[in-house]
Design a protein around this motif. Structure first.
Motif, PDB file in Angstrom:
ATOM      1  N   LYS A   1       0.820  -1.205   0.000  1.00  0.00           N
ATOM      2  CA  LYS A   1       0.000   0.000   0.000  1.00  0.00           C
ATOM      3  C   LYS A   1       0.861   1.265   0.000  1.00  0.00           C
ATOM      4  CE  LYS A   1      -2.741   0.746   3.553  1.00  0.00           C
ATOM      5  NZ  LYS A   1      -3.912   0.757   4.458  1.00  0.00           N
ATOM      6  N   LYS A   2       1.987   1.223   0.689  1.00  0.00           N
ATOM      7  CA  LYS A   2       2.856   2.404   0.771  1.00  0.00           C
ATOM      8  C   LYS A   2       3.494   2.738  -0.582  1.00  0.00           C
ATOM      9  CE  LYS A   2       7.016  -0.110   2.048  1.00  0.00           C
ATOM     10  NZ  LYS A   2       8.059  -0.339   2.998  1.00  0.00           N
ATOM     11  N   ASN A   3       3.483   1.805  -1.523  1.00  0.00           N
ATOM     12  CA  ASN A   3       4.075   2.020  -2.842  1.00  0.00           C
ATOM     13  C   ASN A   3       3.051   2.376  -3.921  1.00  0.00           C
ATOM     14  OD1 ASN A   3       6.636   1.468  -1.845  1.00  0.00           O
ATOM     15  ND2 ASN A   3       6.476  -0.708  -2.316  1.00  0.00           N
ATOM     16  N   ILE A   4       1.819   2.674  -3.507  1.00  0.00           N
ATOM     17  CA  ILE A   4       0.752   3.045  -4.442  1.00  0.00           C
ATOM     18  C   ILE A   4       0.460   4.529  -4.272  1.00  0.00           C
ATOM     19  CG2 ILE A   4      -1.653   2.688  -5.097  1.00  0.00           C
ATOM     20  CD1 ILE A   4      -1.417  -0.168  -3.990  1.00  0.00           C
ATOM     21  N   ASP A   5       0.349   5.243  -5.397  1.00  0.00           N
ATOM     22  CA  ASP A   5       0.055   6.671  -5.369  1.00  0.00           C
ATOM     23  C   ASP A   5      -1.163   6.933  -6.245  1.00  0.00           C
ATOM     24  OD1 ASP A   5       0.666   9.395  -4.625  1.00  0.00           O
ATOM     25  OD2 ASP A   5       1.309   9.690  -6.699  1.00  0.00           O
ATOM     26  N   ILE A   6      -2.093   7.739  -5.726  1.00  0.00           N
ATOM     27  CA  ILE A   6      -3.315   8.080  -6.451  1.00  0.00           C
ATOM     28  C   ILE A   6      -3.410   9.598  -6.502  1.00  0.00           C
ATOM     29  CG2 ILE A   6      -5.822   7.816  -6.543  1.00  0.00           C
ATOM     30  CD1 ILE A   6      -5.439   5.469  -4.527  1.00  0.00           C
ATOM     31  N   ASN A   7      -3.719  10.129  -7.701  1.00  0.00           N
ATOM     32  CA  ASN A   7      -3.824  11.568  -7.872  1.00  0.00           C
ATOM     33  C   ASN A   7      -4.979  11.865  -8.821  1.00  0.00           C
ATOM     34  OD1 ASN A   7      -3.097  14.320  -7.738  1.00  0.00           O
ATOM     35  ND2 ASN A   7      -1.837  14.128  -9.551  1.00  0.00           N
ATOM     36  N   TYR A   8      -5.729  12.924  -8.528  1.00  0.00           N
ATOM     37  CA  TYR A   8      -6.788  13.378  -9.440  1.00  0.00           C
ATOM     38  C   TYR A   8      -6.544  14.842  -9.749  1.00  0.00           C
ATOM     39  CZ  TYR A   8     -11.291  14.348 -11.535  1.00  0.00           C
ATOM     40  OH  TYR A   8     -12.274  14.713 -12.421  1.00  0.00           O
ATOM     41  N   GLN A   9      -6.333  15.137 -11.041  1.00  0.00           N
ATOM     42  CA  GLN A   9      -6.070  16.516 -11.439  1.00  0.00           C
ATOM     43  C   GLN A   9      -6.526  16.709 -12.880  1.00  0.00           C
ATOM     44  OE1 GLN A   9      -1.987  17.666 -10.933  1.00  0.00           O
ATOM     45  NE2 GLN A   9      -2.348  19.735 -11.634  1.00  0.00           N
TER      46      GLN A   9
ATOM     47  N   LEU B   1      -7.705  10.794 -13.372  1.00  0.00           N
ATOM     48  CA  LEU B   1      -7.270   9.996 -12.234  1.00  0.00           C
ATOM     49  C   LEU B   1      -6.004   9.259 -12.651  1.00  0.00           C
ATOM     50  CD1 LEU B   1      -7.820   8.681  -9.405  1.00  0.00           C
ATOM     51  CD2 LEU B   1      -8.994   6.860 -10.674  1.00  0.00           C
ATOM     52  N   THR B   2      -4.941   9.420 -11.865  1.00  0.00           N
ATOM     53  CA  THR B   2      -3.687   8.722 -12.130  1.00  0.00           C
ATOM     54  C   THR B   2      -3.429   7.750 -10.994  1.00  0.00           C
ATOM     55  OG1 THR B   2      -2.786  10.642 -13.285  1.00  0.00           O
ATOM     56  CG2 THR B   2      -1.212   8.978 -12.537  1.00  0.00           C
ATOM     57  N   VAL B   3      -3.233   6.492 -11.342  1.00  0.00           N
ATOM     58  CA  VAL B   3      -2.876   5.461 -10.371  1.00  0.00           C
ATOM     59  C   VAL B   3      -1.492   4.968 -10.754  1.00  0.00           C
ATOM     60  CG1 VAL B   3      -3.430   3.174  -9.451  1.00  0.00           C
ATOM     61  CG2 VAL B   3      -5.279   4.769 -10.021  1.00  0.00           C
ATOM     62  N   SER B   4      -0.552   5.059  -9.831  1.00  0.00           N
ATOM     63  CA  SER B   4       0.791   4.576 -10.114  1.00  0.00           C
ATOM     64  C   SER B   4       1.294   3.803  -8.909  1.00  0.00           C
ATOM     65  CB  SER B   4       1.733   5.732 -10.454  1.00  0.00           C
ATOM     66  OG  SER B   4       1.799   6.651  -9.387  1.00  0.00           O
ATOM     67  N   GLY B   5       2.281   2.993  -9.151  1.00  0.00           N
ATOM     68  CA  GLY B   5       2.840   2.203  -8.066  1.00  0.00           C
ATOM     69  C   GLY B   5       4.136   1.548  -8.466  1.00  0.00           C
ATOM     70  N   ARG B   6       4.782   1.009  -7.454  1.00  0.00           N
ATOM     71  CA  ARG B   6       6.049   0.304  -7.673  1.00  0.00           C
ATOM     72  C   ARG B   6       5.938  -1.061  -7.009  1.00  0.00           C
ATOM     73  NH1 ARG B   6       9.136   2.751  -4.293  1.00  0.00           N
ATOM     74  NH2 ARG B   6       9.639   0.995  -2.981  1.00  0.00           N
ATOM     75  N   ARG B   7       6.312  -2.071  -7.751  1.00  0.00           N
ATOM     76  CA  ARG B   7       6.353  -3.420  -7.197  1.00  0.00           C
ATOM     77  C   ARG B   7       7.797  -3.876  -7.297  1.00  0.00           C
ATOM     78  NH1 ARG B   7       2.162  -7.223  -9.636  1.00  0.00           N
ATOM     79  NH2 ARG B   7       3.435  -6.965 -11.489  1.00  0.00           N
TER      80      ARG B   7
END
Length: 144
Positions: free
Chosen positions: A60-68, A72-78
């Motif tokens: 969860k700490k590696n997931i970023d959500i932004n709305y602008q 809606l942008t969903v990004s993350g690192r695995r």
């Protein structure tokens, strides 16, 4: 020949004039994975959008959500998998991906102050309430 060139130009124009470009990874990112890794379902009703994104093995700490700007942008690192190395040479197939991932979704007229998100069992759920539609009451205007 002219028709072939025109068809190619139309194809390129249509491609770049719609939202397809938004799903391309940045050319400047290292190890950036395409959107095929983040399978998504989007539901819509009169009051909200509901976005479900498969993000297995993400922390969860590696997931970023932004709305602008209605996006809606969903990004993350695995991080890489512990069992992914092949020191014994016995790996015959490897499809799991690690690295950075991103998807963007155009969702207009959202009340950005009330967006909520949960992450459970590898699925990110983002609820985006729609802005209340202004109801025009209207009134009679006298002509003088």
């Amino acid at each position: 020949m002219t028709n072939e060139v025109m068809n190619r130009n139309d194809l390129m124009r249509n491609f770049f004039n719609n939202d397809n470009w938004m799903n391309f990874p940045s050319l400047f990112e290292d190890n950036f994975m395409t959107d095929s890794a983040l399978k998504t379902d989007i539901k819509e009703n009169d009051h909200q959008y509901e976005v479900h994104v498969d993000m297995p093995d993400f922390e969860k700490k590696n997931i970023d959500i932004n709305y602008q700007d209605n996006v809606l942008t969903v990004s993350g690192r695995r991080d890489s998998f512990n069992d992914h190395n092949d020191k014994d040479g016995d790996m015959i197939m490897s499809e799991r991906q690690s690295g950075r991932f991103m998807r963007q979704y155009r969702l207009p007229a959202v009340d950005s102050n009330n967006i909520t998100a949960t992450y459970d069992n590898g699925v990110l759920q983002v609820t985006l309430p729609k802005l209340a539609k202004e109801t025009e009451t209207g009134h009679h205007i006298e002509i003088n």
